[in-house]
Write an enzyme that holds these catalytic residues in place. Structure first.
Site, PDB file in Angstrom:
ATOM      1  N   ALA A 226       4.654   8.268   2.278  1.00  0.00           N
ATOM      2  CA  ALA A 226       4.658   7.398   1.101  1.00  0.00           C
ATOM      3  C   ALA A 226       3.244   6.840   0.910  1.00  0.00           C
ATOM      4  O   ALA A 226       2.482   6.718   1.876  1.00  0.00           O
ATOM      5  CB  ALA A 226       5.641   6.259   1.328  1.00  0.00           C
TER       6      ALA A 226
ATOM      7  N   GLY B 204       7.284  10.355   4.963  1.00  0.00           N
ATOM      8  CA  GLY B 204       8.004  11.007   3.866  1.00  0.00           C
ATOM      9  C   GLY B 204       7.613  12.466   3.677  1.00  0.00           C
ATOM     10  O   GLY B 204       8.403  13.253   3.149  1.00  0.00           O
TER      11      GLY B 204
ATOM     12  N   GLU C 243       9.646  14.290   6.153  1.00  0.00           N
ATOM     13  CA  GLU C 243      11.035  14.186   5.701  1.00  0.00           C
ATOM     14  C   GLU C 243      11.317  15.127   4.531  1.00  0.00           C
ATOM     15  O   GLU C 243      12.387  15.720   4.438  1.00  0.00           O
ATOM     16  CB  GLU C 243      11.342  12.738   5.324  1.00  0.00           C
TER      17      GLU C 243
ATOM     18  N   GLU D 210       6.302   5.632  10.983  1.00  0.00           N
ATOM     19  CA  GLU D 210       6.643   4.385  10.282  1.00  0.00           C
ATOM     20  C   GLU D 210       6.712   3.166  11.195  1.00  0.00           C
ATOM     21  O   GLU D 210       6.433   2.047  10.762  1.00  0.00           O
ATOM     22  CB  GLU D 210       7.968   4.545   9.522  1.00  0.00           C
TER      23      GLU D 210
HETATM   24  N1  CO8 Z   1      -0.864   6.477   1.804  1.00  0.00           N
HETATM   25  C1  CO8 Z   1      -1.985   6.197   1.105  1.00  0.00           C
HETATM   26  N2  CO8 Z   1      -3.205   6.698   1.413  1.00  0.00           N
HETATM   27  C2  CO8 Z   1      -3.268   7.511   2.479  1.00  0.00           C
HETATM   28  C3  CO8 Z   1      -2.150   7.840   3.270  1.00  0.00           C
HETATM   29  C4  CO8 Z   1      -0.891   7.289   2.880  1.00  0.00           C
HETATM   30  N3  CO8 Z   1       0.263   7.590   3.519  1.00  0.00           N
HETATM   31  N4  CO8 Z   1      -2.543   8.650   4.270  1.00  0.00           N
HETATM   32  C5  CO8 Z   1      -3.870   8.827   4.111  1.00  0.00           C
HETATM   33  N5  CO8 Z   1      -4.314   8.140   3.039  1.00  0.00           N
HETATM   34  C6  CO8 Z   1      -5.694   8.056   2.532  1.00  0.00           C
HETATM   35  C7  CO8 Z   1      -6.575   7.194   3.413  1.00  0.00           C
HETATM   36  O1  CO8 Z   1      -6.375   5.834   3.112  1.00  0.00           O
HETATM   37  C8  CO8 Z   1      -7.943   7.717   3.057  1.00  0.00           C
HETATM   38  O2  CO8 Z   1      -8.321   7.164   1.821  1.00  0.00           O
HETATM   39  P1  CO8 Z   1      -9.845   6.600   1.625  1.00  0.00           P
HETATM   40  O3  CO8 Z   1     -10.721   7.816   1.787  1.00  0.00           O
HETATM   41  O4  CO8 Z   1      -9.829   6.044   0.240  1.00  0.00           O
HETATM   42  O5  CO8 Z   1     -10.057   5.590   2.710  1.00  0.00           O
HETATM   43  C9  CO8 Z   1      -7.705   9.204   2.821  1.00  0.00           C
HETATM   44  O6  CO8 Z   1      -6.283   9.356   2.597  1.00  0.00           O
HETATM   45  C10 CO8 Z   1      -8.072  10.070   3.995  1.00  0.00           C
HETATM   46  O7  CO8 Z   1      -7.403   9.551   5.133  1.00  0.00           O
HETATM   47  P2  CO8 Z   1      -8.172   9.113   6.469  1.00  0.00           P
HETATM   48  O8  CO8 Z   1      -9.579   8.692   6.181  1.00  0.00           O
HETATM   49  O9  CO8 Z   1      -7.294   8.132   7.185  1.00  0.00           O
HETATM   50  O10 CO8 Z   1      -8.187  10.517   7.249  1.00  0.00           O
HETATM   51  P3  CO8 Z   1      -8.173  10.735   8.817  1.00  0.00           P
HETATM   52  O11 CO8 Z   1      -8.378  12.197   9.010  1.00  0.00           O
HETATM   53  O12 CO8 Z   1      -9.101   9.792   9.497  1.00  0.00           O
HETATM   54  O13 CO8 Z   1      -6.676  10.327   9.273  1.00  0.00           O
HETATM   55  C11 CO8 Z   1      -4.282  10.335   9.123  1.00  0.00           C
HETATM   56  C12 CO8 Z   1      -5.602  11.068   8.804  1.00  0.00           C
HETATM   57  C13 CO8 Z   1      -4.110  10.245  10.637  1.00  0.00           C
HETATM   58  C14 CO8 Z   1      -3.156  11.154   8.511  1.00  0.00           C
HETATM   59  C15 CO8 Z   1      -4.301   8.901   8.533  1.00  0.00           C
HETATM   60  O14 CO8 Z   1      -4.728   8.983   7.183  1.00  0.00           O
HETATM   61  C16 CO8 Z   1      -2.990   8.196   8.567  1.00  0.00           C
HETATM   62  O15 CO8 Z   1      -2.545   7.734   9.605  1.00  0.00           O
HETATM   63  N6  CO8 Z   1      -2.278   8.090   7.400  1.00  0.00           N
HETATM   64  C17 CO8 Z   1      -1.066   7.344   7.267  1.00  0.00           C
HETATM   65  C18 CO8 Z   1       0.124   8.175   7.712  1.00  0.00           C
HETATM   66  C19 CO8 Z   1       1.409   7.363   7.676  1.00  0.00           C
HETATM   67  O16 CO8 Z   1       1.529   6.332   8.287  1.00  0.00           O
HETATM   68  N7  CO8 Z   1       2.431   7.887   6.939  1.00  0.00           N
HETATM   69  C20 CO8 Z   1       3.708   7.252   6.816  1.00  0.00           C
HETATM   70  C21 CO8 Z   1       3.753   6.438   5.596  1.00  0.00           C
HETATM   71  S1  CO8 Z   1       5.297   5.515   5.438  1.00  0.00           S
HETATM   72  C22 CO8 Z   1       6.396   6.660   4.853  1.00  0.00           C
HETATM   73  O17 CO8 Z   1       6.098   7.800   4.628  1.00  0.00           O
HETATM   74  C23 CO8 Z   1       7.761   6.159   4.625  1.00  0.00           C
HETATM   75  C24 CO8 Z   1       8.645   7.187   3.910  1.00  0.00           C
HETATM   76  C25 CO8 Z   1       9.644   6.500   3.038  1.00  0.00           C
HETATM   77  C26 CO8 Z   1      10.546   7.422   2.284  1.00  0.00           C
HETATM   78  C27 CO8 Z   1       9.921   8.476   1.460  1.00  0.00           C
HETATM   79  C28 CO8 Z   1       9.122   7.980   0.313  1.00  0.00           C
HETATM   80  C29 CO8 Z   1       8.596   9.028  -0.596  1.00  0.00           C
END
Ligand code: CO8
Length: 263
Positions: free
Chosen positions: A69, A114, A117, A137
């Site tokens: 998400a 997500g 999922e 999450e």
């Molecule tokens: N949401 C928004 N932005 C994101 C997300 C995300 N989930 N993941 C990555 N980004 C963005 C980063 O903020 C970054 O943006 P910016 O360049 O503007 O700072 C860009 O993508 C690149 O990411 P990183 O710089 O962090 O890249 P890395 O290679 O250093 O790290 C990771 C990659 C490990 C994947 C890291 O980005 C990360 O941990 N992301 C979050 C992953 C996460 O926690 N996902 C779960 C989210 S909650 C969820 O999915 C609940 C589901 C609910 C039901 C379904 C709904 C549709």
């Protein structure tokens, strides 16, 4: 064939009976904004009644398949808006799972939250060696709301699902292959071709038989064995009576390729 942009972050390409849907939001690793989830839902609804498309391939762009998400949209929204987003995603994910078409997730990179999922709602997952899967999450103080606690447990067993949801760990594609969640792992450059070959193989088989076979496996998982076996026999009997049933048998005996029409 050319790609058609159907949303700011979504492009579709039709290749005969195969539809390719690509999340195109590389800068946020494919994160699912509310508007993207809404458009996905409309797309799945349209596809449901589309008799031309027999296989859907869902993929991402760059190093992100879907990193979950859009966390930025979780920040300081009202409880009602948060709950509404979860209801929306549940409806959309279920719509994908219930498509009559065969669905393949071609996971090119991060499939988190997500994103994992959504892949679990597909019939088959193919993955690049670079793909990483996880349900992180709990690191946000939340838990998987797109079916992760339920579908991962069904796909890979209760113990592994518990491990994944409480640690929030990222798992390499090979480990998902070992657990039976992923069907094949390939070098990054071979993923699209592997998806194409699988999609075209499925699309080349008798359409009514493919749809019925997919439905039976899904329904069977919810039924006692004797009921599932009875439904299987009934369905097979119905397929024998179809034009494609007769054509498939005749083509085999005449040593030629079958010409299926979906009748
Ligand atoms: N949401 C928004 N932005 C994101 C997300 C995300 N989930 N993941 C990555 N980004 C963005 C980063 O903020 C970054 O943006 P910016 O360049 O503007 O700072 C860009 O993508 C690149 O990411 P990183 O710089 O962090 O890249 P890395 O290679 O250093 O790290 C990771 C990659 C490990 C994947 C890291 O980005 C990360 O941990 N992301 C979050 C992953 C996460 O926690 N996902 C779960 C989210 S909650 C969820 O999915 C609940 C589901 C609910 C039901 C379904 C709904 C549709």
């Amino acid at each position: 064939m050319t790609e058609v942009r159907i949303h700011e972050h979504l492009v579709e390409e039709r290749r005969g009976p195969v539809a390719w849907l690509r999340i195109d939001r590389e800068e946020a690793l494919g994160a699912l904004s509310r508007s993207l989830v809404t458009r996905l839902g409309a797309y799945f609804d349209e596809l449901h009644g589309d008799g031309e498309v027999r296989v859907l391939v869902l993929t991402g762009t760059g190093k992100g398949f879907i990193a979950g998400a859009d966390i930025a949209e979780y920040d300081r929204v009202s409880q009602a808006a948060f709950d509404d987003y979860q209801r929306l995603s549940r409806r959309v994910f279920t719509a994908l799972e219930q498509l009559p078409q065969f669905t393949i997730a071609a996971v090119n990179g991060y499939a988190l939250g997500g994103g994992f999922e959504l892949a679990l709602c597909c019939d088959m997952i193919l993955a690049s060696e670079r793909a990483k899967f996880g349900l992180p999450e709990v690191k946000l103080g939340l838990l998987p709301g797109g079916g992760g606690t339920q579908r991962l447990a069904r796909a890979a067993g209760i113990r592994f699902a518990k491990e994944a949801v409480v640690t929030g760990a990222f798992y390499p594609a090979q480990q998902m292959l070992d657990r039976g969640v992923v069907s094949r792992v390939c070098p990054p450059g071979d993923l699209a071709e592997a998806a194409r070959v699988t999609a075209e193989t499925v699309a080349g088989n008798a359409p009514l038989a493919v749809r019925a076979a997919k439905r039976l496996v899904d329904q069977g998982a919810q039924m006692p064995l004797d009921v599932g076996l009875a439904v299987e026999q009934q369905t097979l009997s119905g397929l024998y009576a179809t034009r494609d049933g007769a054509e498939g048998i005749a083509a085999f005996l005449e040593k030629r390729d079958p010409q299926f029409t979906g009748e």
